[in-house]
Design a protein around this motif. Structure first.
Motif, PDB file in Angstrom:
ATOM      1  N   PRO A   1       0.840  -1.198   0.000  1.00  0.00           N
ATOM      2  CA  PRO A   1       0.000   0.000   0.000  1.00  0.00           C
ATOM      3  C   PRO A   1       0.873   1.246   0.000  1.00  0.00           C
ATOM      4  O   PRO A   1       2.055   1.190   0.340  1.00  0.00           O
ATOM      5  CB  PRO A   1      -0.764  -0.116   1.316  1.00  0.00           C
ATOM      6  N   ASN A   2       0.284   2.336  -0.408  1.00  0.00           N
ATOM      7  CA  ASN A   2       1.037   3.579  -0.466  1.00  0.00           C
ATOM      8  C   ASN A   2       0.599   4.517   0.640  1.00  0.00           C
ATOM      9  O   ASN A   2      -0.596   4.732   0.836  1.00  0.00           O
ATOM     10  CB  ASN A   2       0.824   4.227  -1.829  1.00  0.00           C
ATOM     11  N   VAL A   3       1.575   5.058   1.340  1.00  0.00           N
ATOM     12  CA  VAL A   3       1.284   6.033   2.385  1.00  0.00           C
ATOM     13  C   VAL A   3       0.582   7.225   1.750  1.00  0.00           C
ATOM     14  O   VAL A   3       0.941   7.642   0.655  1.00  0.00           O
ATOM     15  CB  VAL A   3       2.597   6.486   3.052  1.00  0.00           C
TER      16      VAL A   3
ATOM     17  N   LEU B   1      14.108   6.505  -8.357  1.00  0.00           N
ATOM     18  CA  LEU B   1      12.782   6.074  -8.802  1.00  0.00           C
ATOM     19  C   LEU B   1      12.373   4.748  -8.179  1.00  0.00           C
ATOM     20  O   LEU B   1      13.133   4.115  -7.454  1.00  0.00           O
ATOM     21  CB  LEU B   1      12.770   5.971 -10.326  1.00  0.00           C
ATOM     22  N   TYR B   2      11.166   4.332  -8.555  1.00  0.00           N
ATOM     23  CA  TYR B   2      10.578   3.074  -8.080  1.00  0.00           C
ATOM     24  C   TYR B   2      11.542   1.896  -8.267  1.00  0.00           C
ATOM     25  O   TYR B   2      11.779   1.106  -7.350  1.00  0.00           O
ATOM     26  CB  TYR B   2       9.279   2.862  -8.870  1.00  0.00           C
ATOM     27  N   GLY B   3      12.130   1.812  -9.450  1.00  0.00           N
ATOM     28  CA  GLY B   3      13.058   0.717  -9.737  1.00  0.00           C
ATOM     29  C   GLY B   3      14.335   0.805  -8.903  1.00  0.00           C
ATOM     30  O   GLY B   3      14.925  -0.218  -8.534  1.00  0.00           O
TER      31      GLY B   3
ATOM     32  N   THR C   1      14.613   2.018  -5.832  1.00  0.00           N
ATOM     33  CA  THR C   1      14.369   1.520  -4.472  1.00  0.00           C
ATOM     34  C   THR C   1      14.193   0.006  -4.482  1.00  0.00           C
ATOM     35  O   THR C   1      14.634  -0.671  -3.564  1.00  0.00           O
ATOM     36  CB  THR C   1      13.133   2.165  -3.818  1.00  0.00           C
ATOM     37  N   ASP C   2      13.586  -0.520  -5.541  1.00  0.00           N
ATOM     38  CA  ASP C   2      13.437  -1.978  -5.577  1.00  0.00           C
ATOM     39  C   ASP C   2      14.800  -2.671  -5.662  1.00  0.00           C
ATOM     40  O   ASP C   2      15.013  -3.713  -5.040  1.00  0.00           O
ATOM     41  CB  ASP C   2      12.523  -2.406  -6.740  1.00  0.00           C
ATOM     42  N   LEU C   3      15.708  -2.069  -6.415  1.00  0.00           N
ATOM     43  CA  LEU C   3      17.051  -2.654  -6.527  1.00  0.00           C
ATOM     44  C   LEU C   3      17.785  -2.579  -5.179  1.00  0.00           C
ATOM     45  O   LEU C   3      18.381  -3.554  -4.716  1.00  0.00           O
ATOM     46  CB  LEU C   3      17.829  -1.906  -7.619  1.00  0.00           C
TER      47      LEU C   3
HETATM   48  N1  ARG Z   1       3.351   0.388  -3.848  1.00  0.00           N
HETATM   49  C1  ARG Z   1       3.247  -0.286  -5.104  1.00  0.00           C
HETATM   50  C2  ARG Z   1       1.917   0.037  -5.772  1.00  0.00           C
HETATM   51  O1  ARG Z   1       0.989   0.480  -5.137  1.00  0.00           O
HETATM   52  C3  ARG Z   1       3.386  -1.771  -4.990  1.00  0.00           C
HETATM   53  C4  ARG Z   1       4.701  -2.231  -4.411  1.00  0.00           C
HETATM   54  C5  ARG Z   1       5.040  -3.603  -4.829  1.00  0.00           C
HETATM   55  N2  ARG Z   1       6.322  -4.071  -4.336  1.00  0.00           N
HETATM   56  C6  ARG Z   1       7.492  -3.751  -4.838  1.00  0.00           C
HETATM   57  N3  ARG Z   1       8.578  -4.175  -4.273  1.00  0.00           N
HETATM   58  N4  ARG Z   1       7.602  -2.975  -5.893  1.00  0.00           N
HETATM   59  O2  ARG Z   1       1.786  -0.170  -6.955  1.00  0.00           O
END
Ligand code: ARG
Length: 589
Positions: A123-125, A323-325, A327-329
């Motif tokens: 979930p997103n804050v 970016l999103y990627g 932080t995932d890395l």
């Molecule tokens: N917060 C992301 C969304 O709402 C999902 C996160 C999934 N997990 C991850 N490690 N990217 O889409």
């Protein structure tokens, strides 16, 4: 203990060996044609081919040997050489006895346990949790429980979205509304108030407003972008504000997940990987794995055999924002180093498949994840309304998880009343039963489809007490317990298993015996729907048995006691599998 199927396979392997053939041809599977036999073995065909023999004749020879063993009651050869096999009733009873005596119902823990991280929920804050996050929570929870039961050390991580642009949006929107809050004084380094400046409800409204504004007003969009960047760079007021926003959100999330019986071992977020980002990027730059492109930094992930363009993973935007990627890395690095993960599962909407493809390839290419560690995107489809479009509120808005939970609980209450179930129970208990039935409705509806499929959430159908529904399964489990209670009340207790005498009884014993294969199969493919199918098979097998056999009025005491044991033996895998689906069974209904 050995699963029934393997126990029988060992006998068949022996027969193949006696014919001078390899034991591996003796593999046994549950029959696709139960009218012909309980099990089948198709090994005679490849065995005959390898040995240059006639398959039919070879199957007959193996069958002749099997007929004289105490394991099989019926052996026949069909078609070109398929073996149909039915176990003796003594074997079925002995296996039931052993299963009943085993805490794990005959399910051996995995021979090679792996340290697993399940990343689910996500979930997103500051953004309300909606039904899109629901599936991640429900499917992930089940996969985590299944892995744990099979003996894998597993941690579930919620991986909060607490670091992206949405945080900057909320900061910018709040700065616009209340510029005098101390968090916005660039010259100050604190201290800041201990009280959060917004309530959960306000927070829920701030983000959608800000996101709308950003679309209409480029100056605001720029302010939000800048706030995101400054937050990530560590501006003290923004960090202090951010901490409040996270805390307010997490409290809400925990309440919602609690109602759904979803629990996380780790409440980490994207931000927890943040300290790793600068050194990681510096290393990749130094090693030349990261490349500059128009002021941004990227990692190429295309491979020669690709049949479509796989764009590079963007590490840093030209303004220096991660970016999103990224932080995932960095999170992967953390999971490898701190959690010693051997397998990381991402239970995330299948529409993010390309994102994970990029992240996984980048993780390998940069050496962040060694080759022996497994990375999997466990994707899932969309939950649609009966109109075939993503599930919405009656007004057409995005359905919040909380509203959905209320909806299913209300429906459960209505159904219970209709059916006269739990009528004279104390009201607190009735309410708890409604909650559990509501959760069962929702989870079973969601999990019973293969996760990659989009499905239609039809509340009327899924809340019924008949058919392939969560409430039906709860009802069956509760009914078995009530039969046992009734028996105990008149002084009847379970006793040793005696050989079954009817097909309904055999079928129930065989269904119970399938449990080990069901669990390993569901885990191998990460498919909880396999558990749902099994729970339903078990419930229907029990119903048939119970309909045909009048347990309490059975005059033969040994048979009656054996049947009571069978009731107990049915309830255990049913309750276990429901628990692995994240569905809790009420004490009574
Ligand atoms: N917060 C992301 C969304 O709402 C999902 C996160 C999934 N997990 C991850 N490690 N990217 O889409």
């Amino acid at each position: 203990m050995r699963p029934l199927r393997l126990q029988l396979a060992a006998v068949v392997a022996e027969a193949f060996e006696a014919e001078g053939l390899d034991r591996s041809y003796g593999e046994v599977v549950v029959s696709a044609r139960p009218d012909l036999g309980q099990f089948q073995c198709n090994g005679a065909l490849p065995a005959a081919k390898a040995a240059k023999q006639n398959p039919r004749a070879l199957a007959e020879a193996v069958a002749a040997r099997l007929s004289s063993t105490p394991a099989f009651r019926e052996v026949s050869v069909a078609g070109p050489g398929f073996l149909n096999l039915s176990a003796t009733d003594q074997v079925l009873a002995a296996h039931a006895r052993a299963t009943a005596a085993d805490d794990r119902l005959g399910v051996e823990p995995a021979p090679q346990p792996q340290r697993v991280v399940v990343d689910y929920g996500g979930p997103n804050v500051a953004k309300p949790m909606h039904v899109g996050h629901l599936r991640a929570a429900i499917i992930g929870e089940s996969i985590k429980r299944l892995a744990r039961f099979l003996g894998h050390p597993v941690v579930g991580d919620v991986h909060l979205g607490d670091w992206g642009l949405q945080m900057g949006m909320v900061v910018a929107e709040l700065a616009r509304r209340q510029p005098d809050l101390p968090y916005f004084d660039a010259a100050s380094a604190g201290p800041y108030p201990a009280e959060a400046p917004v309530t959960a409800a306000e927070l829920g409204e701030l983000y959608p407003t800000a996101s709308q504004r950003a679309k209409e007003d480029p100056a605001f969009a720029e302010a939000a972008r800048l706030a995101t960047f400054e937050l990530q760079q560590g501006r003290p007021g923004y960090r202090a504000l951010w901490q409040h926003l996270v805390a307010v959100s997490v409290a809400e999330l925990k309440a919602d997940y609690g109602r759904l019986a979803v629990t996380f071992d780790l409440w980490l977020g994207e931000s927890d990987a943040e300290p790793r980002i600068p050194p990681l990027i510096a290393r990749l730059q130094a090693e030349g794995v990261a490349r500059e492109s128009d002021g941004a930094w990227i990692v190429e992930v295309a491979e020669p055999e690709d049949t479509r363009v796989i764009p590079p993973l963007l590490l840093l935007k030209s303004d220096g924002a991660a970016l999103y990627g990224t932080t995932d890395l960095a999170t992967l690095e953390q999971r490898i180093e701190e959690l010693r993960a051997e397998l990381v599962l991402y239970v995330v909407d299948k529409r993010q498949a390309d994102h994970f493809l990029q992240v996984f390839r980048a993780a390998r290419r940069t050496g962040v994840v060694p080759p022996e560690v497994g990375l999997e995107h466990v994707g899932f489809g969309t939950m649609n309304g009966t109109d075939g479009k993503p599930f919405k509120t009656r007004e057409g808005g995005v359905m919040r998880l909380r509203d959905l939970l209320d909806l299913v609980t209300d429906k459960a209450r209505e159904r219970l009343e209709e059916a006269g179930v739990a009528r004279d129970y104390p009201s607190a208990e009735k309410e708890e039963i409604a909650r559990l039935v509501g959760v069962a409705t929702l989870k079973f509806a969601d999990l019973s489809n293969h996760r990659t499929k989009d499905y239609v959430f039809d509340l009327d159908r899924f809340s019924a007490f008949e058919g392939r529904t969560g409430p039906y399964l709860l009802y069956t489990a509760v009914r078995i317990r009530s039969i046992l209670r009734k028996a105990a009340a008149v002084g009847l207790s379970p006793g040793p298993f005696v050989p079954p005498t009817s097909d309904a009884e055999r079928n129930l014993l065989l269904t119970v015996a399938r449990l080990p294969d069901v669990l390993t199969g569901a885990w191998a493919a990460r498919t909880p729907n396999v558990l749902c199918d099994y729970a339903y098979d078990l419930a229907t097998a029990f119903s048939r048995f119970y309909q045909d056999h009048h347990i309490l009025s059975e005059p033969d005491p040994d048979r009656r006691a054996s049947w009571l044991s069978l009731c107990q033996l049915t309830a255990r895998p049913l309750v276990l599998v429901l628990d692995l689906l994240g569905i809790e069974v009420p004490e009574r209904m």
